[in-house]
Write a protein that holds these residues in place. Structure first.
Motif, PDB file in Angstrom:
ATOM      1  N   VAL A  37      -0.300 -17.512   2.284  1.00 42.29           N
ATOM      2  CA  VAL A  37      -0.949 -18.067   3.161  1.00 42.29           C
ATOM      3  C   VAL A  37      -2.157 -18.906   2.473  1.00 42.29           C
ATOM      4  CG1 VAL A  37      -1.885 -17.358   5.460  1.00 42.29           C
ATOM      5  CG2 VAL A  37       0.146 -16.111   4.824  1.00 42.29           C
ATOM      6  N   VAL A  38      -2.393 -19.845   3.277  1.00 45.76           N
ATOM      7  CA  VAL A  38      -3.362 -20.711   2.764  1.00 45.76           C
ATOM      8  C   VAL A  38      -4.183 -21.136   4.107  1.00 45.76           C
ATOM      9  CG1 VAL A  38      -4.133 -23.018   1.730  1.00 45.76           C
ATOM     10  CG2 VAL A  38      -2.157 -21.898   1.060  1.00 45.76           C
ATOM     11  N   VAL A  39      -5.625 -21.004   3.774  1.00 52.72           N
ATOM     12  CA  VAL A  39      -6.415 -21.248   4.927  1.00 52.72           C
ATOM     13  C   VAL A  39      -6.794 -22.813   4.744  1.00 52.72           C
ATOM     14  CG1 VAL A  39      -8.724 -20.826   5.805  1.00 52.72           C
ATOM     15  CG2 VAL A  39      -7.509 -18.929   5.159  1.00 52.72           C
ATOM     16  N   GLU A  40      -6.190 -23.446   5.812  1.00 55.28           N
ATOM     17  CA  GLU A  40      -6.579 -25.028   5.566  1.00 55.28           C
ATOM     18  C   GLU A  40      -7.881 -25.493   6.224  1.00 55.28           C
ATOM     19  OE1 GLU A  40      -4.435 -27.521   4.345  1.00 55.28           O
ATOM     20  OE2 GLU A  40      -2.785 -26.071   3.843  1.00 55.28           O
ATOM     21  N   ALA A  41      -8.125 -24.570   7.145  1.00 51.35           N
ATOM     22  CA  ALA A  41      -9.515 -25.140   7.771  1.00 51.35           C
ATOM     23  C   ALA A  41     -10.389 -23.845   8.178  1.00 51.35           C
ATOM     24  CB  ALA A  41      -9.464 -25.964   9.043  1.00 51.35           C
ATOM     25  N   TRP A  42     -11.516 -23.624   7.934  1.00 59.64           N
ATOM     26  CA  TRP A  42     -12.289 -22.591   8.311  1.00 59.64           C
ATOM     27  C   TRP A  42     -13.691 -23.137   8.600  1.00 59.64           C
ATOM     28  CZ3 TRP A  42     -12.949 -17.900   9.643  1.00 59.64           C
ATOM     29  CH2 TRP A  42     -14.074 -17.066   9.572  1.00 59.64           C
ATOM     30  N   GLU A  43     -14.077 -22.946  10.083  1.00 55.89           N
ATOM     31  CA  GLU A  43     -15.635 -23.322  10.502  1.00 55.89           C
ATOM     32  C   GLU A  43     -16.243 -22.539  11.401  1.00 55.89           C
ATOM     33  OE1 GLU A  43     -18.295 -26.383  10.459  1.00 55.89           O
ATOM     34  OE2 GLU A  43     -16.216 -26.791   9.645  1.00 55.89           O
ATOM     35  N   VAL A  44     -17.412 -22.030  10.894  1.00 62.48           N
ATOM     36  CA  VAL A  44     -18.034 -21.203  11.754  1.00 62.48           C
ATOM     37  C   VAL A  44     -19.261 -22.070  12.424  1.00 62.48           C
ATOM     38  CG1 VAL A  44     -19.912 -19.376  11.746  1.00 62.48           C
ATOM     39  CG2 VAL A  44     -17.902 -19.234  10.016  1.00 62.48           C
ATOM     40  N   ASP A  53     -18.300 -22.915  24.189  1.00 66.88           N
ATOM     41  CA  ASP A  53     -19.623 -22.909  24.811  1.00 66.88           C
ATOM     42  C   ASP A  53     -20.694 -22.167  24.109  1.00 66.88           C
ATOM     43  OD1 ASP A  53     -18.313 -24.304  26.963  1.00 66.88           O
ATOM     44  OD2 ASP A  53     -17.383 -22.472  27.649  1.00 66.88           O
ATOM     45  N   ARG A  54     -20.390 -21.355  23.048  1.00 72.76           N
ATOM     46  CA  ARG A  54     -21.353 -20.640  22.651  1.00 72.76           C
ATOM     47  C   ARG A  54     -20.863 -20.583  21.022  1.00 72.76           C
ATOM     48  NH1 ARG A  54     -19.421 -17.960  26.555  1.00 72.76           N
ATOM     49  NH2 ARG A  54     -17.516 -16.171  26.018  1.00 72.76           N
ATOM     50  N   PRO A  55     -21.633 -19.754  20.008  1.00 72.27           N
ATOM     51  CA  PRO A  55     -21.091 -19.839  18.578  1.00 72.27           C
ATOM     52  C   PRO A  55     -19.664 -19.196  18.590  1.00 72.27           C
ATOM     53  CG  PRO A  55     -23.535 -19.104  18.915  1.00 72.27           C
ATOM     54  CD  PRO A  55     -22.876 -19.253  20.340  1.00 72.27           C
ATOM     55  N   GLY A  56     -19.075 -19.828  17.586  1.00 72.00           N
ATOM     56  CA  GLY A  56     -17.427 -19.270  17.463  1.00 72.00           C
ATOM     57  C   GLY A  56     -17.019 -19.854  15.963  1.00 72.00           C
ATOM     58  N   VAL A  57     -15.747 -19.376  16.034  1.00 73.93           N
ATOM     59  CA  VAL A  57     -14.899 -19.713  14.728  1.00 73.93           C
ATOM     60  C   VAL A  57     -13.882 -20.378  14.844  1.00 73.93           C
ATOM     61  CG1 VAL A  57     -13.667 -18.349  12.914  1.00 73.93           C
ATOM     62  CG2 VAL A  57     -15.906 -17.425  13.670  1.00 73.93           C
ATOM     63  N   VAL A  58     -13.602 -21.352  14.025  1.00 72.26           N
ATOM     64  CA  VAL A  58     -12.204 -22.103  14.050  1.00 72.26           C
ATOM     65  C   VAL A  58     -11.379 -21.747  12.730  1.00 72.26           C
ATOM     66  CG1 VAL A  58     -10.940 -24.469  14.185  1.00 72.26           C
ATOM     67  CG2 VAL A  58     -13.149 -23.850  15.427  1.00 72.26           C
ATOM     68  N   LEU A  59     -10.045 -21.426  12.822  1.00 71.78           N
ATOM     69  CA  LEU A  59      -9.534 -20.805  11.762  1.00 71.78           C
ATOM     70  C   LEU A  59      -8.094 -21.698  11.859  1.00 71.78           C
ATOM     71  CD1 LEU A  59      -8.757 -19.064   9.199  1.00 71.78           C
ATOM     72  CD2 LEU A  59      -8.316 -17.206  10.706  1.00 71.78           C
ATOM     73  N   ILE A  60      -7.762 -22.257  10.966  1.00 79.07           N
ATOM     74  CA  ILE A  60      -6.327 -22.933  10.791  1.00 79.07           C
ATOM     75  C   ILE A  60      -5.518 -22.393   9.484  1.00 79.07           C
ATOM     76  CG2 ILE A  60      -4.875 -25.086  10.799  1.00 79.07           C
ATOM     77  CD1 ILE A  60      -7.138 -26.423  12.452  1.00 79.07           C
ATOM     78  N   VAL A  61      -4.587 -22.111   9.576  1.00 79.42           N
ATOM     79  CA  VAL A  61      -3.844 -21.203   8.413  1.00 79.42           C
ATOM     80  C   VAL A  61      -2.441 -21.970   8.163  1.00 79.42           C
ATOM     81  CG1 VAL A  61      -2.759 -19.244   7.527  1.00 79.42           C
ATOM     82  CG2 VAL A  61      -4.953 -19.250   8.767  1.00 79.42           C
ATOM     83  N   ARG A  62      -1.964 -22.273   6.979  1.00 82.03           N
ATOM     84  CA  ARG A  62      -0.658 -22.831   6.571  1.00 82.03           C
ATOM     85  C   ARG A  62       0.271 -21.695   6.238  1.00 82.03           C
ATOM     86  NH1 ARG A  62       2.073 -24.515   2.257  1.00 82.03           N
ATOM     87  NH2 ARG A  62       3.406 -26.198   2.379  1.00 82.03           N
ATOM     88  N   ILE A  63       1.211 -21.514   6.985  1.00 84.25           N
ATOM     89  CA  ILE A  63       2.059 -20.401   6.742  1.00 84.25           C
ATOM     90  C   ILE A  63       3.572 -21.060   6.416  1.00 84.25           C
ATOM     91  CG2 ILE A  63       3.469 -18.624   7.732  1.00 84.25           C
ATOM     92  CD1 ILE A  63       0.961 -17.916   9.167  1.00 84.25           C
ATOM     93  N   GLU A  64       4.320 -20.883   5.499  1.00 84.76           N
ATOM     94  CA  GLU A  64       5.554 -21.329   4.949  1.00 84.76           C
ATOM     95  C   GLU A  64       6.676 -20.070   5.287  1.00 84.76           C
ATOM     96  OE1 GLU A  64       7.697 -22.410   0.824  1.00 84.76           O
ATOM     97  OE2 GLU A  64       5.663 -23.384   1.299  1.00 84.76           O
ATOM     98  N   HIS A  65       7.452 -20.424   6.164  1.00 80.20           N
ATOM     99  CA  HIS A  65       8.484 -19.299   6.411  1.00 80.20           C
ATOM    100  C   HIS A  65       9.819 -19.787   5.740  1.00 80.20           C
ATOM    101  CE1 HIS A  65      10.661 -16.346   8.748  1.00 80.20           C
ATOM    102  NE2 HIS A  65      11.490 -17.348   9.082  1.00 80.20           N
ATOM    103  N   PRO A  66      10.368 -18.996   4.915  1.00 84.59           N
ATOM    104  CA  PRO A  66      11.607 -19.330   4.191  1.00 84.59           C
ATOM    105  C   PRO A  66      12.851 -19.126   5.189  1.00 84.59           C
ATOM    106  CG  PRO A  66      11.121 -16.955   3.815  1.00 84.59           C
ATOM    107  CD  PRO A  66       9.997 -17.389   4.758  1.00 84.59           C
TER     108      PRO A  66
END
Length: 161
Positions: free
Chosen positions: A96-103, A126-139
């Motif tokens: 599993v690869v984290v493609e985007a991570w932003e605080v 609207d207030r502090p937060g986190v963005v997470l985008i993960v690459r998942i490969e399903h066989p």
């Protein structure tokens, strides 16, 4: 004789269609599990308060603790090892690869619009937060079919008391 051959061919076709449907159902179940895992990881990361800022009366996210919390939640929910590779019991076969991570912290003005054109993703915080985008490969069940690749997106904001 030809009817027997026709029955055999129709049975093969029916079994192939059934196996393809089972593979599709398995993939959708994995997508739901991955989405829940990413949402949980983003939410856990967004709740990691920066204690120094909090002592000054400001709410902000501790970036190091947020990243550690997100990694732990992804590992526990997707059955991964410390490097993002599938561990025993995982349905996944590829890392599993984290493609985007932003605080997004206090250094931004709110409401803040996060945009990532690589994944066609936009969210307003609207207030502090986190963005997470993960690459998942399903066989796939059949090795002749290419694996399914998803970019699973999750966003969470700091929940204020």
């Amino acid at each position: 004789m030809y009817k027997l051959l026709l029955i055999l061919l129709m049975s093969m076709l029916w079994l192939s269609a059934h196996a393809a449907q089972a593979d599709e159902e398995r993939a959708v179940r994995m997508l739901f599990e991955a989405k829940h895992a990413v949402n949980r990881a983003a939410h856990a990361a967004a709740q990691q308060l920066d204690e120094e800022e909090l002592a000054e009366g400001r709410f902000d996210i501790d970036k190091a603790r947020a990243e550690a919390a997100a990694a732990i939640y992804l590992q526990e929910n997707l059955f991964l090892d410390g490097e993002g590779r599938p561990a025993a019991g995982s349905r996944l076969k590829a890392a599993v690869v984290v493609e985007a991570w932003e605080v997004i912290g206090r250094e931004h003005s709110f409401p803040y619009v996060y945009r990532d054109s690589r994944f066609d993703y936009e969210v307003t915080l609207d207030r502090p937060g986190v963005v997470l985008i993960v690459r998942i490969e399903h066989p796939r069940l059949f090795s002749v079919m290419e694996p399914i690749i998803w970019h699973v997106k999750g966003t969470a904001q700091l929940v204020l008391p």
